[in-house]
Write an enzyme that holds these catalytic residues in place. Sequence first.
Site, PDB file in Angstrom:
ATOM      1  N   LYS A 191      -4.946  -0.238  15.672  1.00 37.01           N
ATOM      2  CA  LYS A 191      -5.637   0.575  14.677  1.00 37.01           C
ATOM      3  C   LYS A 191      -6.785   1.372  15.299  1.00 37.01           C
ATOM      4  O   LYS A 191      -7.083   2.483  14.857  1.00 37.01           O
ATOM      5  CB  LYS A 191      -6.121  -0.305  13.519  1.00 37.01           C
ATOM      6  CG  LYS A 191      -4.986  -0.975  12.745  1.00 37.01           C
ATOM      7  CD  LYS A 191      -3.973   0.027  12.216  1.00 37.01           C
ATOM      8  CE  LYS A 191      -2.909  -0.638  11.350  1.00 37.01           C
ATOM      9  NZ  LYS A 191      -1.952   0.345  10.783  1.00 37.01           N
TER      10      LYS A 191
ATOM     11  N   ILE B  79       0.824  -1.199   0.000  1.00 41.02           N
ATOM     12  CA  ILE B  79       0.000   0.000   0.000  1.00 41.02           C
ATOM     13  C   ILE B  79       0.859   1.250   0.000  1.00 41.02           C
ATOM     14  O   ILE B  79       0.558   2.233  -0.697  1.00 41.02           O
ATOM     15  CB  ILE B  79      -0.956  -0.007   1.213  1.00 41.02           C
ATOM     16  CG1 ILE B  79      -2.011  -1.112   1.044  1.00 41.02           C
ATOM     17  CG2 ILE B  79      -1.643   1.342   1.382  1.00 41.02           C
ATOM     18  CD1 ILE B  79      -2.909  -1.305   2.257  1.00 41.02           C
TER      19      ILE B  79
ATOM     20  N   VAL C 109      -6.924  -6.315   1.569  1.00 46.59           N
ATOM     21  CA  VAL C 109      -6.129  -5.863   0.427  1.00 46.59           C
ATOM     22  C   VAL C 109      -5.175  -6.977  -0.006  1.00 46.59           C
ATOM     23  O   VAL C 109      -4.606  -7.673   0.835  1.00 46.59           O
ATOM     24  CB  VAL C 109      -5.316  -4.598   0.783  1.00 46.59           C
ATOM     25  CG1 VAL C 109      -4.660  -4.009  -0.460  1.00 46.59           C
ATOM     26  CG2 VAL C 109      -6.198  -3.553   1.469  1.00 46.59           C
TER      27      VAL C 109
ATOM     28  N   TYR D 217      -3.344  -6.164  16.592  1.00 48.16           N
ATOM     29  CA  TYR D 217      -3.447  -5.338  15.386  1.00 48.16           C
ATOM     30  C   TYR D 217      -4.699  -4.460  15.460  1.00 48.16           C
ATOM     31  O   TYR D 217      -4.652  -3.255  15.175  1.00 48.16           O
ATOM     32  CB  TYR D 217      -3.484  -6.242  14.151  1.00 48.16           C
ATOM     33  CG  TYR D 217      -3.495  -5.511  12.832  1.00 48.16           C
ATOM     34  CD1 TYR D 217      -2.353  -4.890  12.350  1.00 48.16           C
ATOM     35  CD2 TYR D 217      -4.655  -5.456  12.053  1.00 48.16           C
ATOM     36  CE1 TYR D 217      -2.358  -4.227  11.141  1.00 48.16           C
ATOM     37  CE2 TYR D 217      -4.661  -4.802  10.838  1.00 48.16           C
ATOM     38  CZ  TYR D 217      -3.515  -4.183  10.385  1.00 48.16           C
ATOM     39  OH  TYR D 217      -3.533  -3.518   9.181  1.00 48.16           O
TER      40      TYR D 217
ATOM     41  N   ASN E 291       2.264   5.558   7.167  1.00 45.42           N
ATOM     42  CA  ASN E 291       1.732   4.314   6.605  1.00 45.42           C
ATOM     43  C   ASN E 291       2.364   3.060   7.199  1.00 45.42           C
ATOM     44  O   ASN E 291       1.787   1.978   7.104  1.00 45.42           O
ATOM     45  CB  ASN E 291       1.936   4.319   5.085  1.00 45.42           C
ATOM     46  CG  ASN E 291       1.493   3.032   4.431  1.00 45.42           C
ATOM     47  OD1 ASN E 291       0.309   2.777   4.271  1.00 45.42           O
ATOM     48  ND2 ASN E 291       2.462   2.189   4.068  1.00 45.42           N
TER      49      ASN E 291
ATOM     50  N   THR F 173      -2.094  -7.873  -0.472  1.00 45.56           N
ATOM     51  CA  THR F 173      -0.702  -7.511  -0.193  1.00 45.56           C
ATOM     52  C   THR F 173      -0.024  -8.654   0.549  1.00 45.56           C
ATOM     53  O   THR F 173      -0.652  -9.626   0.975  1.00 45.56           O
ATOM     54  CB  THR F 173      -0.620  -6.249   0.685  1.00 45.56           C
ATOM     55  OG1 THR F 173      -1.256  -6.520   1.945  1.00 45.56           O
ATOM     56  CG2 THR F 173      -1.292  -5.064   0.020  1.00 45.56           C
TER      57      THR F 173
END
Length: 263
Positions: free
Chosen positions: A163, A19, A192, A159, A93, A194
């Site tokens: 966030k 990303i 996503v 995680y 990011n 990734t």
Amino acid sequence: MARTVESSVALVTGSARGIGKAIAARLAEDGHDLALNDIPANADLLEATAEELRSTGRKITTVLAEASKPAEVSAMVESTVAEHGELNVMVANAGIARVTSLLEMEADEWDQVLSVNLRGAFLSYQAAAKQMIAQGKGGKILGAASIVAFRPFALLAHYSASKWGVRGLTQAAAMEWAKHGITVNAYCPGIVGTDMWDLIDKKLSEEEGLQRGEALKKYSESILMGRVSVPEDVAKLVSFLASPDSDYMTGQSIMVDGGIQFS
């Protein structure tokens, strides 16, 4: 008068791949000059990304730093200003993900995820804001939150907590820095395609007794748009948030998840 994109300098952390790389590519396309950051272990990937983006004609520099280390983050911002003259957009990011049940999670793993994702965002926000206040021209600070800032996932407690923290940090920073002309917003990707989500799929599949790829498929069934997102989907939102078109937005955490979760 709003700053034109063509005179803007943006710093993007965690931009060697995924990303972050897509965000950097889109911002270069939009006309921003860029300082690209990643950790020393990704130095070769970071330089390759920078070389790709120099074809846009924008000034592209690189700076190695770990987002969780105060001295390195401060030096990263100082290096950006030394190379480019100022800093107008910070995109915090950088982030990591781990997949572990709460009952099996070690405190060190919890600390590592919170350190990179939340402490790193705090340090990046703070260092950028100090520079922008000194410049006296305002600026834009953007942070990487996630769909899990609204809807946590099992086995991703640390995680998810990190966030949720970025979302709260973003709101508090917006409140404190609006008087300086600084807007602070977060972008919240869903699922996503990734390397990070490949790891999540692998671990979730192991934990849930599924075949590789089945966990990702299971979680993707709730995407209204019918497909897993790509990094460029996120980059389009960041492009808007980094542009003068978003000058009247601050304190927001905006999901770009194909319709999994409504805010």
